[in-house]
Design an enzyme around this catalytic site. Structure first.
Site, PDB file in Angstrom:
ATOM      1  N   THR A  64      17.267 -52.156 -29.626  1.00 57.28           N
ATOM      2  CA  THR A  64      17.208 -53.727 -29.683  1.00 57.28           C
ATOM      3  C   THR A  64      17.380 -54.451 -30.957  1.00 57.28           C
ATOM      4  O   THR A  64      17.321 -53.842 -32.173  1.00 57.28           O
ATOM      5  CB  THR A  64      16.002 -54.086 -29.180  1.00 57.28           C
ATOM      6  OG1 THR A  64      15.606 -55.495 -29.160  1.00 57.28           O
ATOM      7  CG2 THR A  64      14.682 -53.236 -30.077  1.00 57.28           C
ATOM      8  N   ASP A  65      17.773 -55.939 -30.945  1.00 57.68           N
ATOM      9  CA  ASP A  65      18.082 -56.665 -31.856  1.00 57.68           C
ATOM     10  C   ASP A  65      16.771 -57.194 -32.597  1.00 57.68           C
ATOM     11  O   ASP A  65      16.499 -57.842 -33.552  1.00 57.68           O
ATOM     12  CB  ASP A  65      18.963 -57.960 -31.619  1.00 57.68           C
ATOM     13  CG  ASP A  65      18.106 -58.780 -30.590  1.00 57.68           C
ATOM     14  OD1 ASP A  65      17.174 -58.353 -30.018  1.00 57.68           O
ATOM     15  OD2 ASP A  65      18.925 -60.034 -30.504  1.00 57.68           O
ATOM     16  N   GLU A  66      15.415 -56.705 -31.823  1.00 60.39           N
ATOM     17  CA  GLU A  66      14.358 -57.122 -32.203  1.00 60.39           C
ATOM     18  C   GLU A  66      14.033 -56.436 -33.764  1.00 60.39           C
ATOM     19  O   GLU A  66      12.928 -56.814 -34.470  1.00 60.39           O
ATOM     20  CB  GLU A  66      13.153 -56.915 -31.317  1.00 60.39           C
ATOM     21  CG  GLU A  66      13.457 -57.766 -29.861  1.00 60.39           C
ATOM     22  CD  GLU A  66      11.932 -57.969 -29.540  1.00 60.39           C
ATOM     23  OE1 GLU A  66      11.847 -58.314 -28.210  1.00 60.39           O
ATOM     24  OE2 GLU A  66      10.775 -57.941 -30.020  1.00 60.39           O
ATOM     25  N   TYR A  82       6.068 -53.023 -30.467  1.00 60.40           N
ATOM     26  CA  TYR A  82       7.166 -52.566 -29.874  1.00 60.40           C
ATOM     27  C   TYR A  82       8.396 -52.711 -30.729  1.00 60.40           C
ATOM     28  O   TYR A  82       8.938 -51.457 -30.758  1.00 60.40           O
ATOM     29  CB  TYR A  82       7.456 -53.730 -28.483  1.00 60.40           C
ATOM     30  CG  TYR A  82       9.121 -53.603 -28.040  1.00 60.40           C
ATOM     31  CD1 TYR A  82       9.344 -52.535 -27.373  1.00 60.40           C
ATOM     32  CD2 TYR A  82      10.033 -54.590 -28.331  1.00 60.40           C
ATOM     33  CE1 TYR A  82      10.753 -52.415 -26.843  1.00 60.40           C
ATOM     34  CE2 TYR A  82      11.198 -54.259 -27.957  1.00 60.40           C
ATOM     35  CZ  TYR A  82      11.560 -53.558 -27.318  1.00 60.40           C
ATOM     36  OH  TYR A  82      12.923 -53.218 -26.820  1.00 60.40           O
ATOM     37  N   LYS A 140      10.660 -49.264 -32.041  1.00 63.04           N
ATOM     38  CA  LYS A 140      12.103 -49.337 -31.913  1.00 63.04           C
ATOM     39  C   LYS A 140      12.765 -48.993 -33.265  1.00 63.04           C
ATOM     40  O   LYS A 140      13.599 -48.072 -33.256  1.00 63.04           O
ATOM     41  CB  LYS A 140      12.715 -50.360 -31.180  1.00 63.04           C
ATOM     42  CG  LYS A 140      12.440 -50.539 -29.705  1.00 63.04           C
ATOM     43  CD  LYS A 140      12.597 -49.542 -28.630  1.00 63.04           C
ATOM     44  CE  LYS A 140      14.007 -49.379 -28.372  1.00 63.04           C
ATOM     45  NZ  LYS A 140      14.348 -48.447 -27.203  1.00 63.04           N
TER      46      LYS A 140
HETATM   47  P1  NAD Z   1      12.149 -51.395 -18.274  1.00 60.27           P
HETATM   48  O1  NAD Z   1      11.008 -51.592 -18.820  1.00 60.27           O
HETATM   49  O2  NAD Z   1      12.795 -52.034 -17.363  1.00 60.27           O
HETATM   50  O3  NAD Z   1      12.393 -49.713 -17.887  1.00 60.27           O
HETATM   51  C1  NAD Z   1      11.838 -48.607 -18.714  1.00 60.27           C
HETATM   52  C2  NAD Z   1      12.243 -47.560 -18.044  1.00 60.27           C
HETATM   53  O4  NAD Z   1      11.541 -46.329 -18.780  1.00 60.27           O
HETATM   54  C3  NAD Z   1      11.451 -47.451 -16.418  1.00 60.27           C
HETATM   55  O5  NAD Z   1      12.003 -47.084 -15.238  1.00 60.27           O
HETATM   56  C4  NAD Z   1      10.032 -46.423 -16.920  1.00 60.27           C
HETATM   57  O6  NAD Z   1       9.464 -45.892 -15.707  1.00 60.27           O
HETATM   58  C5  NAD Z   1      10.519 -45.528 -17.977  1.00 60.27           C
HETATM   59  N1  NAD Z   1       9.884 -45.089 -18.905  1.00 60.27           N
HETATM   60  C6  NAD Z   1       8.794 -45.564 -19.812  1.00 60.27           C
HETATM   61  N2  NAD Z   1       7.873 -44.775 -20.285  1.00 60.27           N
HETATM   62  C7  NAD Z   1       8.678 -43.616 -19.941  1.00 60.27           C
HETATM   63  C8  NAD Z   1       8.339 -42.210 -20.285  1.00 60.27           C
HETATM   64  N3  NAD Z   1       7.285 -41.774 -21.041  1.00 60.27           N
HETATM   65  N4  NAD Z   1       9.126 -41.132 -19.880  1.00 60.27           N
HETATM   66  C9  NAD Z   1      10.119 -41.525 -19.022  1.00 60.27           C
HETATM   67  N5  NAD Z   1      10.519 -42.607 -18.549  1.00 60.27           N
HETATM   68  C10 NAD Z   1       9.562 -43.611 -19.086  1.00 60.27           C
HETATM   69  O7  NAD Z   1      12.973 -51.592 -19.677  1.00 60.27           O
HETATM   70  P2  NAD Z   1      14.584 -52.063 -19.853  1.00 60.27           P
HETATM   71  O8  NAD Z   1      14.364 -53.557 -20.151  1.00 60.27           O
HETATM   72  O9  NAD Z   1      15.450 -51.559 -18.879  1.00 60.27           O
HETATM   73  O10 NAD Z   1      14.795 -51.665 -21.329  1.00 60.27           O
HETATM   74  C11 NAD Z   1      15.693 -50.360 -21.305  1.00 60.27           C
HETATM   75  C12 NAD Z   1      16.015 -49.875 -22.810  1.00 60.27           C
HETATM   76  O11 NAD Z   1      16.804 -51.027 -23.503  1.00 60.27           O
HETATM   77  C13 NAD Z   1      14.763 -49.916 -23.547  1.00 60.27           C
HETATM   78  O12 NAD Z   1      15.040 -48.745 -24.695  1.00 60.27           O
HETATM   79  C14 NAD Z   1      14.441 -51.208 -24.417  1.00 60.27           C
HETATM   80  O13 NAD Z   1      13.919 -51.133 -25.751  1.00 60.27           O
HETATM   81  C15 NAD Z   1      16.200 -51.581 -24.792  1.00 60.27           C
HETATM   82  N6  NAD Z   1      16.569 -53.194 -24.594  1.00 60.27           N
HETATM   83  C16 NAD Z   1      16.016 -54.072 -23.921  1.00 60.27           C
HETATM   84  C17 NAD Z   1      16.576 -55.102 -23.707  1.00 60.27           C
HETATM   85  C18 NAD Z   1      15.924 -56.084 -22.647  1.00 60.27           C
HETATM   86  O14 NAD Z   1      16.233 -57.479 -22.995  1.00 60.27           O
HETATM   87  N7  NAD Z   1      15.292 -55.821 -21.704  1.00 60.27           N
HETATM   88  C19 NAD Z   1      17.332 -55.623 -24.698  1.00 60.27           C
HETATM   89  C20 NAD Z   1      17.735 -54.753 -25.564  1.00 60.27           C
HETATM   90  C21 NAD Z   1      17.294 -53.197 -25.618  1.00 60.27           C
HETATM   91  O1  DAU Z   2      15.853 -59.139 -27.905  1.00 61.22           O
HETATM   92  C1  DAU Z   2      15.716 -58.077 -27.298  1.00 61.22           C
HETATM   93  C2  DAU Z   2      14.221 -57.806 -26.565  1.00 61.22           C
HETATM   94  O2  DAU Z   2      14.218 -58.839 -25.532  1.00 61.22           O
HETATM   95  C3  DAU Z   2      14.177 -56.522 -25.811  1.00 61.22           C
HETATM   96  O3  DAU Z   2      14.216 -55.394 -26.941  1.00 61.22           O
HETATM   97  C4  DAU Z   2      12.970 -56.213 -25.393  1.00 61.22           C
HETATM   98  O4  DAU Z   2      12.608 -55.266 -24.406  1.00 61.22           O
HETATM   99  C5  DAU Z   2      12.664 -57.639 -24.286  1.00 61.22           C
HETATM  100  O5  DAU Z   2      11.504 -57.487 -23.752  1.00 61.22           O
HETATM  101  C6  DAU Z   2      13.046 -58.801 -25.039  1.00 61.22           C
HETATM  102  O6  DAU Z   2      11.906 -59.186 -26.015  1.00 61.22           O
HETATM  103  P1  DAU Z   2      11.363 -60.650 -26.028  1.00 61.22           P
HETATM  104  O7  DAU Z   2      10.055 -60.759 -26.580  1.00 61.22           O
HETATM  105  O8  DAU Z   2      12.840 -61.634 -26.693  1.00 61.22           O
HETATM  106  O9  DAU Z   2      11.403 -60.971 -24.624  1.00 61.22           O
HETATM  107  P2  DAU Z   2      10.586 -61.737 -23.435  1.00 61.22           P
HETATM  108  O10 DAU Z   2      11.275 -61.999 -22.117  1.00 61.22           O
HETATM  109  O11 DAU Z   2       9.237 -61.152 -23.179  1.00 61.22           O
HETATM  110  O12 DAU Z   2      10.337 -63.173 -24.235  1.00 61.22           O
HETATM  111  C7  DAU Z   2      11.401 -64.054 -24.192  1.00 61.22           C
HETATM  112  C8  DAU Z   2      10.960 -65.213 -25.042  1.00 61.22           C
HETATM  113  O13 DAU Z   2      10.374 -66.021 -24.182  1.00 61.22           O
HETATM  114  C9  DAU Z   2      10.355 -65.009 -26.187  1.00 61.22           C
HETATM  115  O14 DAU Z   2      10.570 -66.165 -27.261  1.00 61.22           O
HETATM  116  C10 DAU Z   2       8.824 -65.255 -25.725  1.00 61.22           C
HETATM  117  C11 DAU Z   2       9.011 -66.528 -24.488  1.00 61.22           C
HETATM  118  N1  DAU Z   2       8.126 -66.220 -23.184  1.00 61.22           N
HETATM  119  C12 DAU Z   2       7.879 -65.131 -22.806  1.00 61.22           C
HETATM  120  C13 DAU Z   2       7.252 -65.015 -21.574  1.00 61.22           C
HETATM  121  C14 DAU Z   2       6.916 -63.713 -20.919  1.00 61.22           C
HETATM  122  C15 DAU Z   2       7.442 -67.300 -23.131  1.00 61.22           C
HETATM  123  O15 DAU Z   2       7.654 -68.375 -23.643  1.00 61.22           O
HETATM  124  N2  DAU Z   2       6.664 -67.341 -22.009  1.00 61.22           N
HETATM  125  C16 DAU Z   2       6.522 -66.061 -21.351  1.00 61.22           C
HETATM  126  O16 DAU Z   2       5.603 -66.073 -20.284  1.00 61.22           O
END
Ligand code: NAD
Ligand code: DAU
Length: 336
Positions: free
Chosen positions: A125-127, A150, A154
């Protein structure tokens, strides 16, 4: 190609599997997932009967379970998505985050090392770069400055994955994507939470002043980028994957209200997230230059598609907003 995906029942992993199995390519695809609150086999209903697909219910932090799957499946490549992915949950309860994101990645890397798995893509992730001041953008050499448990987990797992290239010469690449959105995203993240609340006429809780910046990437664009890295990314290299669409949160929320026909009076400013990163900004020049990938889905089209999907899938939303979801919602938003 024999491909093992981890976390394939989640939001991005399931999109990756659906896309991969849409192509007629000669592919055998395994999916390891522990089915935590975020894992949902409904996300894979369209592919579950495909003879090329096998599901393994296993915890990636359980070394014996991972060994059994890798030994029997003998993947040619592992694409590692499984994670505890929500920042707010990591603030309330860091332990499962460290266990899955760091120890789980270690367990998988060790299994891949033992079995000489030819390719490993670690999805990150870019985080990990933390908050970035205007006008800068992080490239892949930017310092890691993770702010939450988190993002720290990562960043740690990224370094661990890269160390397996340096030390053991494993063919590992790391991807770092910006904020994803699209169908099937669990309604704890900004976009699906706001859409689900707006469709129900509930308050939309905006943290702080709502001027935090995120760079939005449609989930299928992210999956295509991961596929490009899997196929032609270089070993030991990191690839940023951005959406090229930076927006303040409040503007995203206003667009969702417009798309759902709800009034701005539903917006409720609430206490900010502790350690909240103000701005994410990355450059994707490297992946574009090396693989030719570019995001294809404009934010307007992607958001409209996503709102339409949630509108048409009230049953999916109801199923995931279970008792445990309500408990999390009250814990996270109750005192704000
Ligand atoms: P998600 O939370 O929707 O899904 C996570 C999946 O992992 C689920 O199916 C869960 O059951 C499984 N999981 C969790 N713990 C586990 C364990 N111990 N063993 C096996 N399976 C397990 O997540 P997502 O949003 O699909 O993210 C997927 C990946 O992409 C993550 O590595 C996250 O860090 C990365 N990522 C997410 C975003 C985003 O915006 N959502 C952006 C950049 C990177
Ligand atoms: O940047 C990539 C990341 O993006 C991934 O690695 C993470 O898995 C994914 O959860 C996401 O992280 P963020 O913290 O950026 O996403 P989130 O959707 O939780 O929040 C996005 C922005 O919105 C953040 O600035 C917080 C704000 N927010 C979020 C929620 C859930 C609110 O203002 N209100 C809310 O209720």
């Amino acid at each position: 190609m024999k491909l093992l995906v981890t976390g394939g029942a989640g939001f991005i992993g399931s999109a990756f599997i659906r896309l991969a199995l849409q192509s007629p390519e000669d592919l055998t695809l395994g999916n390891i997932d522990a089915l935590t609150y975020a894992g949902n086999l409904e996300n894979l209903a369209s592919v579950s009967a495909d003879p090329r697909y096998t599901f393994f219910k296993a915890d990636i932090a359980d070394a014996a379970a991972v060994e059994a799957v890798v030994a029997s499946f003998q993947p040619e490549a592992i694409v590692h998505f499984a994670a505890e992915s929500h920042v707010d949950r990591s603030i309330h309860s860091p332990e499962p985050v460290i266990r899955t994101n760091f120890n789980g990645t270690f367990t998988l890397l060790e299994a891949a090392r033992r079995h000489k798995t030819p390719r490993f893509v670690h999805v990150s992730t870019d985080e990990v770069y933390g908050s970035i001041d205007e006008p800068h953008e992080a490239d892949e050499h930017y310092p890691l400055r993770a702010s939450s448990p988190y993002s720290a987990s990562k960043a740690g797992s990224d370094l661990l994955a890269l160390s397996y290239f340096t030390t053991y010469k494993m063919n590992v690449s790391v991807t770092r994507a910006s904020n994803n959105y699209g169908p099937y995203q669990f309604p704890e993240k900004l976009i699906p939470l706001m859409i689900a609340n707006a469709l129900d006429g509930k308050h939309l809780p905006v943290y702080g002043d709502g001027m935090q910046i995120r760079d939005w990437l449609y989930v299928d664009d992210h999956c295509r980028a991961i596929r490009a890295v899997l196929d032609s990314g270089r070993a030991g290299e990191v690839y940023n994957i951005g959406g090229s669409r930076a927006l303040p949160n409040i503007e995203v929320v206003q667009r969702i209200l417009a798309a759902t026909g709800q009034p701005e009076s539903l917006i409720q400013y609430v206490t900010d997230r502790p350690g909240h990163d103000r701005r994410y900004a990355i450059t994707s020049d490297k992946i574009e230059r090396e693989t030719g990938w570019k995001p294809q889905v404009e934010f307007e089209a992607g958001l409209s598609e996503t709102v339409g999907w949630y509108r048409g899938n009230a049953g999916w939303i109801a199923n995931v907003r279970s008792g445990a979801y309500r408990e999390f919602y009250d814990k996270n938003y109750g005192g704000r």
